[in-house]
Design an enzyme around this catalytic site. Structure first.
Site, PDB file in Angstrom:
ATOM      1  N   SER A 212       0.847  -1.190   0.000  1.00 41.58           N
ATOM      2  CA  SER A 212       0.000   0.000   0.000  1.00 41.58           C
ATOM      3  C   SER A 212       0.881   1.238   0.000  1.00 41.58           C
ATOM      4  O   SER A 212       2.062   1.160  -0.345  1.00 41.58           O
ATOM      5  CB  SER A 212      -0.932  -0.016   1.215  1.00 41.58           C
ATOM      6  OG  SER A 212      -1.944   0.954   1.066  1.00 41.58           O
ATOM      7  N   ASN A 213       0.354   2.394   0.367  1.00 41.52           N
ATOM      8  CA  ASN A 213       1.125   3.637   0.411  1.00 41.52           C
ATOM      9  C   ASN A 213       0.539   4.525   1.509  1.00 41.52           C
ATOM     10  O   ASN A 213      -0.520   4.231   2.043  1.00 41.52           O
ATOM     11  CB  ASN A 213       1.095   4.312  -0.970  1.00 41.52           C
ATOM     12  CG  ASN A 213      -0.335   4.609  -1.392  1.00 41.52           C
ATOM     13  OD1 ASN A 213      -1.013   5.410  -0.777  1.00 41.52           O
ATOM     14  ND2 ASN A 213      -0.796   3.917  -2.429  1.00 41.52           N
ATOM     15  N   PRO A 214       1.236   5.618   1.858  1.00 43.09           N
ATOM     16  CA  PRO A 214       0.789   6.390   3.033  1.00 43.09           C
ATOM     17  C   PRO A 214      -0.351   7.386   2.786  1.00 43.09           C
ATOM     18  O   PRO A 214      -0.574   8.265   3.617  1.00 43.09           O
ATOM     19  CB  PRO A 214       2.061   7.139   3.462  1.00 43.09           C
ATOM     20  CG  PRO A 214       2.942   7.149   2.284  1.00 43.09           C
ATOM     21  CD  PRO A 214       2.480   6.140   1.291  1.00 43.09           C
ATOM     22  N   ALA A 279      -4.697   7.201  -4.272  1.00 45.27           N
ATOM     23  CA  ALA A 279      -3.341   6.754  -4.586  1.00 45.27           C
ATOM     24  C   ALA A 279      -3.430   5.243  -4.788  1.00 45.27           C
ATOM     25  O   ALA A 279      -3.306   4.465  -3.833  1.00 45.27           O
ATOM     26  CB  ALA A 279      -2.402   7.102  -3.444  1.00 45.27           C
TER      27      ALA A 279
END
Ligand code: CTP
Length: 408
Positions: A212-214, A279
């Site tokens: 995943s991403n922040p 995102a």
């Protein structure tokens, strides 16, 4: 939104009894300065913190504080005040006031005005952090929101009681003013369906691990709130985030890029606007294990495949349909920001792209603020310096409104 959006608007500022009541004087001053016609109503306990005379001097109008005061009722009757107000602002709103408003009690001028109100109401709560966190207060807030009330704050910070720090401080007067502007802002997206994606996607390797991403989802949620304020029918498609649903949007929660594509395809059909603020993770595991994978000695390899590109896929599908929504994309970059964003704008056939530099740590991922450049198909570039995500959201929607008008 124009600076004179408050000019001539009637605002009933209701003050309840909190140590933060003195800050309501500044709120009154800012509203008057912005050209609003301000009337003030105070609860019995509010007058113990600040004198009605102070508000009278600031607003130039009689203050109402006593339901049974015949002269006050003649000059500033609470029903007439509630009727005349374009917006009621309750600042500060104490825990008691929120509870009484939820129950529909009416034993003082503020509560009576709230019961008589037909227009929008904005609460700016202020209380000790333990009181704010209490389930009873949270439930009152939820119910008031469900009935259509808006909230600004509270903020985190130092409390009036020495040594107490937490969530409960009254929002700053400028923030309250911004929330007033938002509540009274243009309804220029009325009748338009706006679909917004937000947050990250999660691509699981096994039941307990994922890629995943922040992304916090704050930018997409801010756009959803702004679009609701401007009268749009809003569908917010969100990946896993720790944010509460905007009260007037329909929220669809998804986890993976594949799910986000399916829901976006369905919701964007017939929509006027699609804002891709999510995102989306670019890779997923070739095979997702059904059970937790145990560690193995030595180097481990995970085989990744590309997720589907949502915008590219939909742009290709819309080639075959007579109408497509106005598409706004985002580009979070760490280098050659404008150049890379321009390339994405044309490759993904977007109408606008909001480019931001996420290598800065004061704006972008997870923060409250964003600095960005909005690029359009005609080669135009509008630079927006560091602003609250909500302000950027309105700037993006201002551009969307212009594009809708052009298409019509
Ligand atoms: N996007 C999308 N589907 C994906 C990835 C991104 O629809 N699988 C959208 C994003 O929501 C955003 C825009 O495309 O609005 C640009 O996202 P970005 O991640 O910058 O684009 P990528 O094409 O993935 O570029 P990069 O190679 O830089 O990761």
């Amino acid at each position: 939104m124009t600076a004179d959006g408050l000019k001539g608007r009637a605002i009933l500022l209701c003050v309840s009894g909190s140590i933060a009541a003195y800050k309501a004087c500044e709120v009154a001053r800012l509203l008057v300065k912005a050209g609003a016609r301000v009337r003030v109503a105070m609860t019995r306990s509010a007058v113990r913190f600040v004198s009605p005379l102070t508000f009278q001097a600031l607003t130039g109008a009689a203050v109402s504080s006593d339901l049974f005061h015949s002269q006050q009722e003649l000059t500033a009757g609470h029903i007439a005040q509630a009727d005349a107000a374009d917006l009621i602002v309750v600042a500060p709103a104490t825990a008691h006031l929120l509870g009484a408003a939820r129950l529909g009690l009416a034993d003082d001028v503020v509560l009576a005005a709230l019961l008589a109100a037909r227009g929008p109401v904005l609460f700016a709560p202020a209380m000790n952090e333990r009181m704010w966190a209490h389930a009873a207060v949270q439930e009152n807030v939820r119910v008031l929101r469900e009935r259509g009330a808006r909230f600004v704050g509270p903020n985190a910070g130092e409390m009036a009681e020495a040594g107490h720090v937490g969530m409960g401080r009254l929002a700053e007067p400028e923030e309250i003013l911004a929330a007033v502007r938002a509540a009274l802002g243009p309804r220029d997206l009325t009748g338009k369906k706006v679909v917004i994606t937000a947050g990250p996607t999660r691509e699981h390797l096994d039941p307990v691990r994922f890629l995943s991403n922040p992304s916090s989802g704050k930018m997409g949620f801010a756009i959803a709130e702004a679009a609701c304020d401007r009268g749009a029918e809003v569908v917010l498609i969100s990946g896993p985030v720790a944010l509460t649903d905007p009260p007037h949007a329909r929220v669809v929660r998804v986890v993976t890029a594949e799910e986000m594509l399916a829901v976006t395809r369905r919701e964007a059909a017939g929509a006027h606007v699609l804002v891709m603020a999510a995102a989306v993770a670019d890779q997923r595991a070739e095979k997702r294990a059904t059970h937790k994978v145990s560690k193995k000695p030595g180097a481990e390899t995970v085989s990744l495949v590309r997720t589907e590109d949502i915008l590219l896929t939909l742009a290709a599908e819309w080639e075959r349909t007579p109408s497509r929504p106005i598409v706004v994309g985002f580009a979070a970059e760490t280098e050659r920001v404008i150049e890379r964003a321009k390339e994405k704008l044309s490759r993904k056939r977007m109408d606008l792209i909001v480019a931001n530099d996420v290598s800065r740590n004061d704006a972008g991922f997870g923060t409250e603020e964003n600095a960005a450049t909005i690029l359009d198909q005609g080669g135009g570039a509008e630079e927006i310096s560091r602003v609250k995500k909500r302000v950027l959201a309105d700037r993006v929607l201002d551009r969307v409104v212009l594009l809708i008008a052009k298409r019509a």
